[in-house]
Design a protein around this motif. Structure first.
Motif, mmCIF file in Angstrom:
data_model
loop_
_atom_site.group_PDB
_atom_site.id
_atom_site.type_symbol
_atom_site.label_atom_id
_atom_site.label_comp_id
_atom_site.label_asym_id
_atom_site.label_seq_id
_atom_site.Cartn_x
_atom_site.Cartn_y
_atom_site.Cartn_z
ATOM 1 N N TYR A 69 87.760 6.511 57.900
ATOM 2 C CA TYR A 69 86.768 6.071 56.918
ATOM 3 C C TYR A 69 85.586 7.043 56.862
ATOM 4 O O TYR A 69 85.120 7.432 55.791
ATOM 5 N N ILE A 70 85.102 7.407 58.062
ATOM 6 C CA ILE A 70 83.945 8.306 58.139
ATOM 7 C C ILE A 70 84.295 9.679 57.576
ATOM 8 O O ILE A 70 83.516 10.289 56.833
ATOM 9 N N ARG A 117 83.498 13.177 50.703
ATOM 10 C CA ARG A 117 82.893 12.890 49.392
ATOM 11 C C ARG A 117 81.468 13.424 49.322
ATOM 12 O O ARG A 117 81.046 13.999 48.313
ATOM 13 N N LEU A 118 80.727 13.225 50.403
ATOM 14 C CA LEU A 118 79.325 13.641 50.408
ATOM 15 C C LEU A 118 79.168 15.161 50.371
ATOM 16 O O LEU A 118 78.210 15.678 49.791
ATOM 17 N N PHE A 123 80.352 11.078 62.157
ATOM 18 C CA PHE A 123 79.719 11.528 60.904
ATOM 19 C C PHE A 123 78.900 12.793 61.143
ATOM 20 O O PHE A 123 79.007 13.766 60.389
ATOM 21 N N GLU A 142 86.534 10.450 55.354
ATOM 22 C CA GLU A 142 86.628 10.369 53.892
ATOM 23 C C GLU A 142 85.250 10.355 53.250
ATOM 24 O O GLU A 142 85.008 11.031 52.248
ATOM 25 N N SER A 143 84.346 9.579 53.821
ATOM 26 C CA SER A 143 82.991 9.510 53.270
ATOM 27 C C SER A 143 82.287 10.860 53.395
ATOM 28 O O SER A 143 81.620 11.312 52.456
ATOM 29 N N THR A 192 88.249 3.851 61.823
ATOM 30 C CA THR A 192 86.880 4.259 61.516
ATOM 31 C C THR A 192 86.750 5.762 61.349
ATOM 32 O O THR A 192 86.026 6.238 60.468
#
Length: 426
Positions: free
Chosen positions: A158-159, A165-166, A129, A161-162, A155
């Protein structure tokens, strides 16, 4: 997130026996003799005694490395003396405060980095991240796309993608081979696994990094399945940011802290999305405004996890005097020999290799596709050969050159052949 691509497989050449029989090209005695000769000539064999091992064949060091024998006593000292007797004084007197950078400098030669470029702490996921978000900030305005490895460990996806978005970035998942053609002036960075966790395929770190840089984008690499198994060359190949765990080939113990690499040229602009008091220029000033420390220290967040961090520091002693090039040479020899033994012992048609044959495309593991994989791995473990399973049909075997020998490899393949004969084909 796009679907992960199915890993290609290569049939094991027809040197194994027919269903229910052993291979005929090499008998068990000839392969055992070959293994004994290879072990006798192995210059890394002396390091095996540094680990706590039993009579099982442990081929799961790509998930959790074996325990270095001296670590329990070192950890006992940290608990009893440093924590028990010195207590708060250990932050200074025992070097607790500087551990994240000091241990980072111990890892640096293993991954081809100079001093002051690696900080240890937090999990791999947290460091992914930090790297992805900080990478988008380093890339600057106008670059609104993140490319991510579609075959990645979940993971990371997932990270990523997040993080997209952020930060307002779009994200595109691709096979790493597709990245050079896909990178553009809109690409901020690409997040790629150096070695694929399922198949053991080694990606072209120098080539992909160069392709990204040619388009003005950054390269962010996940080294979890390569650090400690093969040369990485972070500085040499101009990698921008990298992350990795320490509990696989680095033998740091379950849940041992991960690390973050920040290239020296980026450190003065590295803007962490998790600015904690530990990365403040004046951490004990307790000021309301944040001012980043200099160098890789910017990658720190909160109070270091001292017990597991110092266990890792002790574990890294096994690397003293070890050349990563020698580790790589033995790794390739082990995986070559394993495939040779599987060809000899496995019934024809029961397993197929998902791991590339070419050395330049292979990490330090072998993945075999097998329709009966769950039952086969359970029985292998029961018979003293410990690998692991990736559902639905991958038998995964990791080869840690510091403590795995060629006799281990021959035995593992021989037992695999026996198990495949005992378990009916689906």
């Amino acid at each position: 997130m796009s679907e992960t691509r199915t890993t290609e497989t290569t049939d094991i050449p027809e040197t194994g026996g027919t269903s229910g029989t052993s291979g005929l090209l090499d008998s068990p005695s000839s392969l055992e003799e070959k293994a004994a000769g290879l072990d006798a000539a192995d210059e890394l064999a002396k390091h095996r005694e540094k680990f706590v091992l039993d009579d099982t064949v442990y081929l799961d060091g790509n998930s959790l490395g074996a325990l270095p024998a001296h670590v329990p006593a070192r950890v006992a000292d940290v608990v009893a003396r440093q924590w028990g007797d010195l207590r708060i004084r250990s932050w200074g007197e025992s070097g607790w405060w500087t551990a994240p950078e000091r241990i980072g400098d111990r890892i640096a030669p293993i991954v081809g980095a100079g001093e002051g470029r690696i900080v240890v702490g937090d999990s791999t996921s947290v460091n992914v991240f930090k790297a992805v978000v900080a990478g988008t900030r380093l890339a600057g305005e106008g670059r609104d796309e993140i490319l991510a490895d579609a075959t990645t460990f979940p993971t990371d996806g997932y990270i990523a993608e997040s993080a997209a978005r952020l930060t307002g970035h779009r994200i595109t998942f691709l096979d790493p081979d597709e990245i050079p053609a896909a990178v553009s002036e809109r690409t901020a960075l690409a997040l790629v696994n150096h070695v694929d966790y399922r198949s053991g395929r080694l990606r072209d770190l120098p080539g992909l990094t160069a392709a990204l840089h040619a388009a003005g984008a950054l390269a962010v690499w996940d080294l979890c399945h390569s650090a400690g198994a093969l040369p990485v060359g972070l500085d040499e190949h101009g990698v921008d940011l990298a992350v990795g765990c320490t509990y696989k080939y680095l033998n740091g113990g379950p849940g041992s802290p991960a690390y973050l690499y920040v290239a020296e040229r980026h450190q003065d602009r590295f803007d962490s999305p998790l600015p904690g008091w530990n990365s403040h220029a004046d951490p004990f000033g307790m000021t309301p405004a944040y001012e980043a420390a200099e160098g890789a220290v910017r990658g720190r967040v909160g109070t270091p996890d001292i017990l597991s961090m110092l266990a890792l520091e002790a574990a890294l002693d096994v690397w003293d005097g070890v050349r990563i090039e020698d580790v790589r040479a033995k790794s390739l020899a082990l995986t070559d020999f394993f495939l040779e033994c599987v060809r000899a012992y496995a019934p024809v048609g029961r397993v197929a290799s998902a791991t590339p044959e070419a050395h330049e495309e292979r990490g330090s593991q072998v993945a075999l596709r097998c329709a009966e994989a769950p039952a086969v791995m359970d029985e292998l473990i029961r018979r003293g050969v410990v690998g692991d399973l990736r559902r639905p049909d991958v038998l995964r075997f990791g080869f840690t050159p510091l403590y795995v020998g060629f006799a281990d490899v021959e035995r593992a393949a021989r037992v695999l052949g026996e198990v495949l004969r005992d378990i009916p084909a689906a």
